[in-house]
Design an enzyme around this catalytic site. Structure first.
Site, PDB file in Angstrom:
ATOM      1  N   ARG A   1       1.884   8.673  -6.356  1.00  0.00           N
ATOM      2  CA  ARG A   1       1.440   9.958  -6.857  1.00  0.00           C
ATOM      3  C   ARG A   1       1.578  10.294  -8.306  1.00  0.00           C
ATOM      4  O   ARG A   1       1.190  11.262  -8.587  1.00  0.00           O
ATOM      5  CB  ARG A   1       1.969  10.940  -5.888  1.00  0.00           C
ATOM      6  CG  ARG A   1       1.788  11.019  -4.586  1.00  0.00           C
ATOM      7  CD  ARG A   1       0.223  11.173  -4.350  1.00  0.00           C
ATOM      8  NE  ARG A   1      -0.062  11.543  -2.948  1.00  0.00           N
ATOM      9  CZ  ARG A   1      -0.989  10.917  -1.957  1.00  0.00           C
ATOM     10  NH1 ARG A   1      -1.769   9.998  -2.719  1.00  0.00           N
ATOM     11  NH2 ARG A   1      -1.383  11.116  -0.697  1.00  0.00           N
TER      12      ARG A   1
ATOM     13  N   ASP B   1       0.844   2.786   3.660  1.00  0.00           N
ATOM     14  CA  ASP B   1      -0.129   3.605   3.356  1.00  0.00           C
ATOM     15  C   ASP B   1       0.609   5.153   3.013  1.00  0.00           C
ATOM     16  O   ASP B   1      -0.002   6.025   3.473  1.00  0.00           O
ATOM     17  CB  ASP B   1      -1.072   3.839   4.312  1.00  0.00           C
ATOM     18  CG  ASP B   1      -2.677   4.667   3.651  1.00  0.00           C
ATOM     19  OD1 ASP B   1      -2.509   5.096   2.417  1.00  0.00           O
ATOM     20  OD2 ASP B   1      -3.665   4.822   4.413  1.00  0.00           O
TER      21      ASP B   1
ATOM     22  N   HIS C   1      -5.622  -0.939   5.674  1.00  0.00           N
ATOM     23  CA  HIS C   1      -5.411  -0.322   6.876  1.00  0.00           C
ATOM     24  C   HIS C   1      -6.461  -0.418   7.821  1.00  0.00           C
ATOM     25  O   HIS C   1      -7.173   0.412   8.301  1.00  0.00           O
ATOM     26  CB  HIS C   1      -5.197   1.218   6.388  1.00  0.00           C
ATOM     27  CG  HIS C   1      -5.828   1.833   5.398  1.00  0.00           C
ATOM     28  ND1 HIS C   1      -7.541   1.680   5.342  1.00  0.00           N
ATOM     29  CD2 HIS C   1      -5.663   2.499   4.330  1.00  0.00           C
ATOM     30  CE1 HIS C   1      -7.882   2.313   4.160  1.00  0.00           C
ATOM     31  NE2 HIS C   1      -6.979   2.691   3.778  1.00  0.00           N
TER      32      HIS C   1
ATOM     33  N   HIS D   1       0.837  -1.219  -0.097  1.00  0.00           N
ATOM     34  CA  HIS D   1       0.002   0.244  -0.124  1.00  0.00           C
ATOM     35  C   HIS D   1       0.720   1.277   0.045  1.00  0.00           C
ATOM     36  O   HIS D   1       1.194   1.709   1.269  1.00  0.00           O
ATOM     37  CB  HIS D   1      -0.979  -0.121   1.178  1.00  0.00           C
ATOM     38  CG  HIS D   1      -1.909   1.021   1.323  1.00  0.00           C
ATOM     39  ND1 HIS D   1      -3.264   0.674   1.518  1.00  0.00           N
ATOM     40  CD2 HIS D   1      -1.971   2.287   0.742  1.00  0.00           C
ATOM     41  CE1 HIS D   1      -4.056   1.595   1.355  1.00  0.00           C
ATOM     42  NE2 HIS D   1      -3.310   2.559   0.934  1.00  0.00           N
TER      43      HIS D   1
ATOM     44  N   HIS E   1     -10.892  -0.389   0.783  1.00  0.00           N
ATOM     45  CA  HIS E   1     -10.891   0.610   1.735  1.00  0.00           C
ATOM     46  C   HIS E   1     -11.951   0.889   2.435  1.00  0.00           C
ATOM     47  O   HIS E   1     -13.092   1.404   1.989  1.00  0.00           O
ATOM     48  CB  HIS E   1     -10.444   1.917   0.983  1.00  0.00           C
ATOM     49  CG  HIS E   1     -10.415   3.312   1.831  1.00  0.00           C
ATOM     50  ND1 HIS E   1      -9.436   4.068   1.769  1.00  0.00           N
ATOM     51  CD2 HIS E   1     -11.524   4.028   2.245  1.00  0.00           C
ATOM     52  CE1 HIS E   1      -9.603   5.116   2.810  1.00  0.00           C
ATOM     53  NE2 HIS E   1     -11.059   5.032   2.908  1.00  0.00           N
TER      54      HIS E   1
ATOM     55  N   HIS F   1       2.439  14.405   0.910  1.00  0.00           N
ATOM     56  CA  HIS F   1       1.559  15.557   0.576  1.00  0.00           C
ATOM     57  C   HIS F   1       2.513  16.917   0.557  1.00  0.00           C
ATOM     58  O   HIS F   1       3.363  16.789   1.347  1.00  0.00           O
ATOM     59  CB  HIS F   1       0.501  15.920   1.636  1.00  0.00           C
ATOM     60  CG  HIS F   1      -0.681  14.921   1.370  1.00  0.00           C
ATOM     61  ND1 HIS F   1      -1.467  15.005   0.220  1.00  0.00           N
ATOM     62  CD2 HIS F   1      -1.085  13.736   2.180  1.00  0.00           C
ATOM     63  CE1 HIS F   1      -2.421  13.997   0.559  1.00  0.00           C
ATOM     64  NE2 HIS F   1      -2.068  13.199   1.615  1.00  0.00           N
TER      65      HIS F   1
END
Lengths: 431, 338
Positions: free
Chosen positions: A63, A306, A233, A59, A180, A310
């Site tokens: 991007r 995960d 997750h 996971h 998810h 950002h």
């Protein structure tokens, strides 16, 4: 011909042995190995270090394409190598979405070019992650990328019929749907775990039941259609109970937990610092303890990062305006050592299982998650468990810095990573 | 006194009493022909409002002006903020302009906390209401109002003022305060629970279960679903505004049913003890949480609360910015007695 001799490393934490790598494969394992032509071999003295199979992440958000300002396949795989990973699964929520053979092949090819870590693209379950119409799952599987893991991660496949069809359809090529689990109506505008802290902070709650109700439905669906479902997750004690129950029935259910859900709790949100904003949200201490126990007893199959990069401005703002997610590739093993190994819950063989063998098996990834034995591909991570260091994101290989561990002292460091015999990391630095 | 006022939970008993007692002094200024003190002359107070709230803004504005501060009103609507400027850049701009205090109203819970702790600005931050988190000056003005009506005799006995009096030096020990309505989304309720608890009052929250947060059981108060069962033992009843956007989100079936079960009407008001007051932070939804008859009755302190708001905000700005000088100088006092 390249030769690397790793001397005195504890294989999966067991007694020290020597490991000889010739070109792409392990050619000898034993005590006091010598190299015939010593001048051509690189010798690594690994006293006190642990040799693990290269880690596999189920996971990862790389991007690219679309958000190269936060991460690219190159920077993401460099971060992965630093973290001891030799393979990562790149999530599908890119721009454009990885819902066609073309996009997954592009990501796969970028991974090949990077050379730091194998990149196995994950395909979207539905077109545009919109949950309405199945993406061309078969075409993505048949492409050069050979997709076997499908996920709308970031969004839940909440329509029960779409989920059922997806589970059924991927049976034809031994695929798995990675869900998810987030009931959308119960989590509209949700900002953090719903509980004592959200009540005080006045932040809209993301209740555990929104995750658990989807997991309950999906394990039943997987059982009904005889397919494989993987839960992304997992974050609550209740989810652990559901997965434990499904496994006790013999159903084909697997689950992952993130390092941050093993270590951090919603108490941190009291700072209103968006670096702690993540989806699913940080839960309570009781949840974190249940997750650790479930990872130890195997109810949770694997650790998945995960890794969600950002840009700074998306976290340097008020909580509600901030993006959800944390980077994790470069700190995952340290957090697992801290929460699982140093606490006695898991030994290093267990770490190899939860961070390499099992995730590779769930993803049906060839050449990864293999034992450290003669003839196996030399995908390896060498770890110094005695190291102690304060996390400083300035030195990250990732393009983004949104780590929740800044300033925290964590144990362990990956000193070397080998991808098919080639060192991607040496002395803790990228080669 | 602290540098910022972000949460009522941060206030100790001494802090709260200091603010309330200072507010009593400020209230005396309001009774003078010239309602102005020179205390904050040359200081700049920015009202940074990301959410429309004319009432709160003008209350802070009046408070700052009565202390002779320079006031800048920054409304996010129609400004660069609505064009996507971040909170950080707005803060840096205000810092560059030399704001000594930023009074912030924001739709996001925690925004004042971010402003105060992120290093963007050096001045004091006053939370004028953030999302569904807190509204500490509202709680202070509510406590101020309650104290004037309900604080006991100096010996702590059960004597109540007939009408508002000076509450200086008193807290709310043993007073029973009932807060009714949309607790889930109410920053007023959160701040009041903290502050009233600190001042020794017993708080009971009354709401339909849908409008109470999960986790409310950890709050220092009691919770009831039944308004009628708590009225007879309430010294004050605070009616919270029910926002119109809740009405179509299944929090309750209809406005009519809400008003019937949780609204305060004359019949319910008659059950209250004789000394009890009815409070509302405004603006009121007449006919919804409160009937016009109750709103206009002598027991309703809604208008008085507005006036007290200015005194309390003067006290807060003075204590955060004014430092150690007395709020009212000796000359002023002399003038007052003339």
């Amino acid at each position: 011909m390249s030769k690397i001799l790793i001397r005195g490393a504890k294989l999966l934490g067991a007694e020290p042995q020597d490991v000889l790598i010739v070109d792409e494969a392990i050619t000898a394992v034993g005590s006091d190995l010598t190299v015939s032509s010593a001048e051509s071999a690189t010798v690594i003295e690994a006293d006190g270090q642990i040799l693990l199979p290269g880690l596999v992440d189920l996971h990862t958000h790389l991007r690219e394409p679309g958000r190269e300002d936060s991460e690219t396949v190159l920077t993401g795989t460099r971060a992965a190598a630093i973290g001891g990973y030799t393979a990562v699964h790149a999530m599908a929520n890119t721009f454009p979405v990885a819902d066609t053979a073309g996009v997954v092949e592009q990501v796969w090819r970028l991974g090949k070019e990077s050379g730091y870590c194998d990149v196995q693209p994950v395909g979207a379950v539905t077109v545009g992650l919109e949950g309405k119409k199945l993406a061309e799952l078969g075409a993505m599987h048949d492409s050069a990328a050979g997709v076997r893991v499908f996920s709308d991660d970031g969004k839940c496949v909440d329509d029960a019929v779409i989920m059922r069809r997806a589970l059924e359809y991927v049976k034809a090529f031994d695929g798995v749907i990675a869900q998810h689990a987030q009931e959308p109506r119960l989590t509209e505008g949700a900002q953090m775990n719903e509980g004592i802290v959200s009540a005080e902070l006045g932040l809209r709650g993301w209740p555990a039941v929104a995750e658990e109700s989807i997991i309950a439905r999906d394990v039943l669906l997987a059982a009904h259609v005889g397919s494989r479902v993987h839960i992304c997750h997992l974050s609550t004690a209740g989810s652990v109970e559901l997965v434990r129950w499904a496994k006790s029935k013999g159903w084909n259910v697997t689950a992952e937990v993130t390092p941050h859900h093993l270590l951090l709790t919603d108490e941190l949100v009291r700072s209103y610092n968006p670096v702690y904003k993540v989806n699913p949200p940080l839960r309570t201490e009781a949840d974190a303890i249940a997750l650790r126990e479930a990872l130890a007893d195997g109810t949770i199959d694997c650790v998945a990062t995960d890794h969600a990069p950002h840009p700074h401005e998306d976290k340097d703002c008020e909580w509600a305006a901030a993006a959800m997610g944390m980077v994790g590739l470069e700190t995952a093993l340290s957090v697992v050592q801290h929460t699982m190994v140093d606490t006695g819950l898991l030994d290093w063989a267990g770490v190899a299982d939860r961070m390499s063998f099992r995730p590779a098996a769930i993803g049906r990834l060839p050449g990864h998650g293999r034992p450290i034995a003669v003839g196996e591909p030399a995908n390896l991570a060498l770890v110094d468990p005695a190291y102690r260091g304060v996390v400083n994101p300035v030195g990250f290989a990732s393009r983004s810095r949104n780590t929740p561990y800044e300033g925290l002292e964590l144990p362990g460091r990956v000193t070397a990573t080998f991808l098919r015999g080639k060192a991607t990391v040496m002395d803790g630095k990228l080669t | 006194m602290k540098r910022h006022l972000i949460s009522a939970a941060d206030l100790t008993h001494d802090d709260a009493l200091l603010i309330l007692d200072t507010a009593e002094e400020m209230a005396r200024v309001a009774n003078r022909p010239i309602k102005k003190l020179p205390t904050l002359r040359g200081r700049t107070v920015v009202n940074l409002f990301f959410e429309d709230s004319t009432r709160t803004r003008i209350s802070f504005e009046a408070a700052a002006k009565r202390l002779s501060a320079d006031v800048i009103n920054f409304s996010a609507k129609g400004s660069s903020v609505s064009k996507g400027e971040s909170l950080k850049d707005t803060a840096l701009t205000l810092e560059a302009m030399g704001a000594d205090a930023v009074v912030i109203r924001h739709h996001a819970s925690g925004a004042p906390h971010r402003l105060a702790t992120s290093g963007w600005i050096k001045g004091s931050v006053v939370n004028a209401g953030d999302g569904t988190h807190e509204h500490p000056t509202q709680a202070l003005l509510d406590a101020f109002t309650m104290r004037r009506h309900l604080a006991g005799a100096p010996d702590g006995g059960p004597t109540y003022h007939q009408g508002p009096g000076d509450g200086t030096g008193r807290d709310l020990a043993g007073r029973r305060i009932t807060i009714v309505g949309d607790v889930l989304h109410s920053r007023v309720a959160r701040s009041n629970v903290h502050l009233l608890g600190t001042l020794g009052a017993h708080v009971t929250l009354v709401a339909p279960p849908t409008l109470l947060p999960i986790g409310v059981e950890s709050w220092p108060c009691e919770v009831s679903y039944d308004l009628d069962s708590v009225l007879a033992k309430s010294d004050a009843v605070m009616m919270l505004r029910v926002q119109s956007e809740r009405m179509n989100a299944a929090f309750f079936p209809t406005e009519r049913e809400y008003a019937r079960r949780y609204g305060l009407d004359a019949a319910r008001m008659a059950v209250l003890p004789e000394h009890a007051i009815v409070m509302h932070p405004g603006p009121m939804n007449r006919g919804m949480e409160i009937t016009a008859e109750v709103a206009d009755s002598g027991r309703c302190t809604a208008v008085e609360q507005v006036g007290n708001g200015v005194s309390v905000r003067m006290a807060v700005l003075y204590l955060l910015l004014g430092g150690n000088e007395p709020a009212i100088t000796t000359e002023n006092r002399t003038e007052e007695t003339k």
